[in-house]
Design a protein around this motif. Structure first.
Motif, PDB file in Angstrom:
ATOM      1  N   ASP A  50       1.554  11.471   6.698  1.00  0.00           N
ATOM      2  CA  ASP A  50       3.030  11.390   6.696  1.00  0.00           C
ATOM      3  C   ASP A  50       3.621  10.410   7.706  1.00  0.00           C
ATOM      4  O   ASP A  50       4.836  10.378   7.892  1.00  0.00           O
ATOM      5  CB  ASP A  50       3.696  12.761   6.913  1.00  0.00           C
ATOM      6  CG  ASP A  50       3.423  13.748   5.788  1.00  0.00           C
ATOM      7  OD1 ASP A  50       2.541  13.488   4.958  1.00  0.00           O
ATOM      8  OD2 ASP A  50       4.104  14.790   5.742  1.00  0.00           O
ATOM      9  N   CYS A  75       2.586   6.844   4.604  1.00  0.00           N
ATOM     10  CA  CYS A  75       3.453   6.704   3.431  1.00  0.00           C
ATOM     11  C   CYS A  75       4.057   5.294   3.465  1.00  0.00           C
ATOM     12  O   CYS A  75       4.567   4.856   4.513  1.00  0.00           O
ATOM     13  CB  CYS A  75       4.591   7.719   3.470  1.00  0.00           C
ATOM     14  SG  CYS A  75       4.032   9.400   3.221  1.00  0.00           S
ATOM     15  N   SER A 100       0.630   7.689  -0.493  1.00  0.00           N
ATOM     16  CA  SER A 100       1.704   7.465  -1.481  1.00  0.00           C
ATOM     17  C   SER A 100       2.864   6.697  -0.864  1.00  0.00           C
ATOM     18  O   SER A 100       2.942   6.573   0.366  1.00  0.00           O
ATOM     19  CB  SER A 100       2.224   8.760  -2.108  1.00  0.00           C
ATOM     20  OG  SER A 100       3.201   9.372  -1.275  1.00  0.00           O
ATOM     21  N   HIS A 103       5.922  10.124  -1.072  1.00  0.00           N
ATOM     22  CA  HIS A 103       5.490  11.505  -0.855  1.00  0.00           C
ATOM     23  C   HIS A 103       5.982  12.461  -1.951  1.00  0.00           C
ATOM     24  O   HIS A 103       6.529  13.532  -1.673  1.00  0.00           O
ATOM     25  CB  HIS A 103       5.956  11.999   0.521  1.00  0.00           C
ATOM     26  CG  HIS A 103       5.044  13.064   1.089  1.00  0.00           C
ATOM     27  ND1 HIS A 103       5.125  14.390   0.697  1.00  0.00           N
ATOM     28  CD2 HIS A 103       4.034  13.005   1.982  1.00  0.00           C
ATOM     29  CE1 HIS A 103       4.210  15.096   1.355  1.00  0.00           C
ATOM     30  NE2 HIS A 103       3.525  14.275   2.132  1.00  0.00           N
ATOM     31  N   ALA A 121       2.656   1.820  -2.240  1.00  0.00           N
ATOM     32  CA  ALA A 121       2.185   2.163  -0.887  1.00  0.00           C
ATOM     33  C   ALA A 121       1.095   1.196  -0.446  1.00  0.00           C
ATOM     34  O   ALA A 121       1.088   0.720   0.697  1.00  0.00           O
ATOM     35  CB  ALA A 121       1.651   3.600  -0.864  1.00  0.00           C
ATOM     36  N   PRO A 139      -0.226  13.563  -1.590  1.00  0.00           N
ATOM     37  CA  PRO A 139       0.781  14.406  -0.948  1.00  0.00           C
ATOM     38  C   PRO A 139       0.625  15.865  -1.395  1.00  0.00           C
ATOM     39  O   PRO A 139       0.403  16.123  -2.575  1.00  0.00           O
ATOM     40  CB  PRO A 139       2.108  13.829  -1.460  1.00  0.00           C
ATOM     41  CG  PRO A 139       1.793  12.422  -1.836  1.00  0.00           C
ATOM     42  CD  PRO A 139       0.360  12.436  -2.310  1.00  0.00           C
TER      43      PRO A 139
END
Ligand SMILES: [Zn+2]
Length: 235
Positions: A50, A75, A100, A103, A121, A139
């Motif tokens: 994240d 991310c 990703s 997310h 990404a 995610p």
């Protein structure tokens, strides 16, 4: 209790299989995926999802103090927001994976959506850091139809975890206790240096947990490695 009609039992079994296929740590139903390294070596991998976030630099300081490498599943949207922090992670010697662009929860999304999000990404990370990720963490750990093709086209291998810290919702002591109890040779541990796409997320629990966990694991004789090193069959 009355027995379920055969059709319902079949539907329940199919439902539980699908739930495992989507979220099970050892499932590779929707694409190549691993969740631990070689159990013969006392090595572990810290992974952080994240990010990057405004607090990632503080985490880098803690890791640097112990000379511990980690793998950061970033991310794309966060990389675009904080490209300098993403580059700082690379400069510190850590590995970067794809988490990703936005997310999303990928279940029920189209194969086209999944591939586009992963590709964005990949491009964001590549253009801002110069790194082309080879590892992908879904995610929420949720995989779906179409992911296998997207991973193949982008040359990504999925990475789940051996143990997850729940650092977004539990106090640091509980996170440390949980991970310390579940660690073993080849373990992949999942923590977070961001909170999805939130701006200025509070990752105080994560920082505190890492400060306490790393010395505990070093004392137990574990060495820390990136995912690439941990899963390399020749080491
Ligand atoms: Zn995440």
């Amino acid at each position: 209790m009355d027995p379920l009609p055969i059709g319902s039992a079949g539907a329940l079994a199919a439902g539980s299989f699908l739930a495992w296929a989507v979220r099970g740590r050892s499932s590779a139903v929707f694409g190549p995926s691993l969740w631990r390294g070689n159990p013969a070596r006392p090595a572990v991998a810290l992974t952080f999802d994240d990010g990057p976030s405004e607090s990632t630099s503080q985490l880098l300081e803690i890791l640097d103090r112990h000379k511990v490498p980690a793998t950061f599943f970033q991310c794309g949207a966060n990389v675009e927001r904080l490209p300098a922090v993403a580059r700082e992670v690379v400069a510190a010697g850590h590995s970067i994976g794809n988490h990703s662009q936005t997310h999303p929860l990928f279940c029920f999304r189209s194969p086209r959506f999944i591939e586009q999000d992963l590709r964005r990404a990949q491009q964001a990370i590549q253009s801002h850091t110069g790194v082309t990720p080879v590892w992908f963490r879904a995610p929420f750990g949720v995989r779906w139809f179409g992911m296998r093709r997207a991973q193949r086209r982008l040359s990504l291998t999925g990475v789940m975890w051996t143990a997850i810290g729940y650092d977004w919702k539990r106090p640091a002591g509980a996170v440390v206790d949980r991970l310390a109890a579940r660690v073993s040779n080849g373990a992949i541990l999942c923590l977070h240096d961001g909170r999805e796409l939130r701006v200025r997320p509070d990752i105080g629990v994560t920082l505190d947990a890492v400060r306490r966990l790393v010395p505990v694991l070093l004392d137990r004789g574990y060495v820390f490695e990136t995912i690439s090193h941990l899963t390399c069959p020749t080491t």
